[in-house]
Design a protein around this motif. Structure first.
Motif, PDB file in Angstrom:
ATOM      1  N   ASP A  66       0.819  -1.201   0.000  1.00  0.00           N
ATOM      2  CA  ASP A  66       0.000   0.000   0.000  1.00  0.00           C
ATOM      3  C   ASP A  66       0.858   1.258   0.000  1.00  0.00           C
ATOM      4  OD1 ASP A  66      -2.547  -1.288   0.146  1.00  0.00           O
ATOM      5  OD2 ASP A  66      -2.098  -1.775   2.238  1.00  0.00           O
ATOM      6  N   TYR A  70      -1.144   5.912   5.193  1.00  0.00           N
ATOM      7  CA  TYR A  70      -2.512   5.481   4.948  1.00  0.00           C
ATOM      8  C   TYR A  70      -3.361   6.676   4.512  1.00  0.00           C
ATOM      9  CZ  TYR A  70      -7.073   3.278   5.978  1.00  0.00           C
ATOM     10  OH  TYR A  70      -8.349   2.765   5.907  1.00  0.00           O
ATOM     11  N   TRP A 383      -8.077  -0.196   0.785  1.00  0.00           N
ATOM     12  CA  TRP A 383      -7.143  -0.122  -0.332  1.00  0.00           C
ATOM     13  C   TRP A 383      -7.898   0.341  -1.580  1.00  0.00           C
ATOM     14  CZ3 TRP A 383      -9.030  -4.693   1.640  1.00  0.00           C
ATOM     15  CH2 TRP A 383      -9.744  -5.524   0.770  1.00  0.00           C
TER      16      TRP A 383
END
Length: 453
Positions: A66, A70, A383
């Motif tokens: 990822d 975040y 995601w």
């Protein structure tokens, strides 16, 4: 059959028909999407990841690392609907569609159900009226198409036996208020068209979904910002997929749920239905759910609707289009989120699910997904499952293959560009891939997997 975790049993193994309408201009996205996407990723994330080995020799595609931190968006070309993984549905045209040559649609919804032992595919979405370029400040209801295969032929639902003089395929509209009878409401007072001096005719319906549960067709939809009350409601068919539909008793006075704080007559939007076994739940924008009563006329009373346990971005932006899908024993919670671009301190482009602010520009309306072991959560971090594929649904075709819908948001960003706007607001579907029981992710089918079929 229910609209639940596996969308019913597989029936038959016939190959789907070939020759579908392919995504217009999708091949031209490759160079731009690839160059833009790399800016949001670390060098490690930009490298290929080997497939996972599985029992019996089967190999699953791997999860991608990822972007960090975040909340950054993954914009790589592999996560776009492209010519090799997607196509547009060749929906039967209405008279209003003839000038454009295709159906203009937002919030595209497609699903497959088993009805009387055969697969039935349904499609619907937000529509607009002739003379308007958007679905506001008013539109005229919900249209439905059906097909025996994902590739068609897609025909408007045959509503001529219900309303011989009305436009074929229109299963519900605020215009149907004259069909109300004692004990049977089709259109509630808060759903009717209304008028003001500024905008004239007002009242619009958004984001419809069709669900087949315990032998009955249910239509979930939302009255939009220009309606007397904004919020989610449900209709139940007294016949087949074509109707006739009536409003459930829980929506006679208002939409589902409670008022949004500080927004008079604005309730929670984008209602969806999730069913598993003999039970069904309402899923609401953007974090709420409630169980339906056994008679499906209302939700189970509660002081405050419960919330999904999920890992929010910091800060959390405005999310839309909440939807739950089950696959491989896991629950997937979908949201639509705007990927906004801004400039990093080093001059590079930042792609992130940020709230609006000066210096941030709406770029793509993405599908972000999280996974959990239980319907209510706790859900994983989200995601990017599909670039530009936001406000969609996941579904399983009658051969067990996984798909998502997309519509190319014409309001802002990439698809609002004058050079692309003619290819926006479409009824599109894109293949999905699962990263297996260890990875437990669903992505738009990434490249080198062969053409969609």
């Amino acid at each position: 059959m229910s609209t639940g975790p596996e969308n019913g049993p597989r029936i038959g193994r016939r190959a789907l028909l070939t020759g579908a309408v392919r995504t217009a201009g999708a091949a031209g996205l490759a160079g731009m999407a690839g160059s833009l996407g790399m800016a949001a990723l670390s060098p490690a994330a930009a490298q290929a990841v080997p497939a996972q080995a599985a029992p019996g020799g089967r190999r699953y595609p791997a999860n991608w690392p990822d972007p960090e931190p975040y909340g950054l968006a993954d914009t790589r070309e592999d996560l776009w609907p492209r010519a090799d993984n997607s196509f547009l549905l060749d929906l039967e045209l209405r008279p209003r569609d003839e000038q454009l040559g295709r159906v203009w649609m937002r919030d595209t919804y497609v699903n497959c159900f088993v009805v009387k032992g055969r697969p039935m595919y349904v499609a619907t979405g937000t529509s607009r009226v002739p003379g308007l370029t958007t679905a506001t400040p008013w539109n005229d209801g919900v249209f439905v198409w059906t097909a025996p295969s994902l590739h068609g032929p897609w025909r408007l639902a045959d509503t001529t036996g219900i309303r011989p003089d009305a436009e074929k395929g229109k299963v519900w509209s605020p215009e149907f208020v004259g069909e109300n009878r004692p004990g049977r409401t089709v259109v509630a007072p808060w759903q009717e068209h209304w008028y003001d001096d500024e905008s004239g005719k007002r009242g619009n319906v958004w984001a419809p979904e069709l669900h087949y549960f315990r032998g009955t067709w249910y239509l979930m939809a939302c009255m939009g910002d220009n309606a007397l009350k904004t919020g989610s409601f449900m209709l139940a068919s007294e016949g087949g997929v074509e109707g006739p539909y009536r409003l459930v008793r829980g929506n006679l006075a208002k939409p589902f749920g409670d008022l949004n704080p500080g927004r008079p007559e604005r309730y929670h939007i984008d209602g969806s239905l999730y069913a598993e076994g003999g039970d069904a739940w309402l899923v609401l924008h953007n974090n709420l759910y409630a169980k339906f009563r056994d008679d499906m006329e209302d939700i189970v009373p509660t002081t405050n609707l419960p919330s999904f346990q999920q890992v929010a971005y910091d800060p959390e932006p405005y999310l839309e289009g909440a939807y739950v899908f089950k696959h491989g024993g896991k629950y997937y919670l979908l949201h639509a989120a705007w990927d906004r671009t801004s400039t990093n301190s080093d001059g590079s482009t930042r792609y992130a699910y940020d709230p609006p602010r000066a210096g941030r520009t709406q770029y793509q309306y993405d599908a972000v997904v999280a996974v959990a072991d239980r319907f209510e959560g706790p859900y994983s971090k989200r995601w990017t499952a599909g670039v530009g594929a936001g406000h969609n649904n996941f579904f399983r075709d009658h051969n067990g293959r996984l798909w998502a819908t997309f519509f190319r948001n014409p309001a802002f960003g990439y698809w609002a560009d004058p050079a692309r706007i003619d290819d926006a607001a479409v009824a599109g579907v894109v293949r999905l891939e699962w990263t297996g029981p260890e990875g437990n992710r669903l992505y738009v089918r990434r490249q080198s997997r062969g053409p969609a079929s």
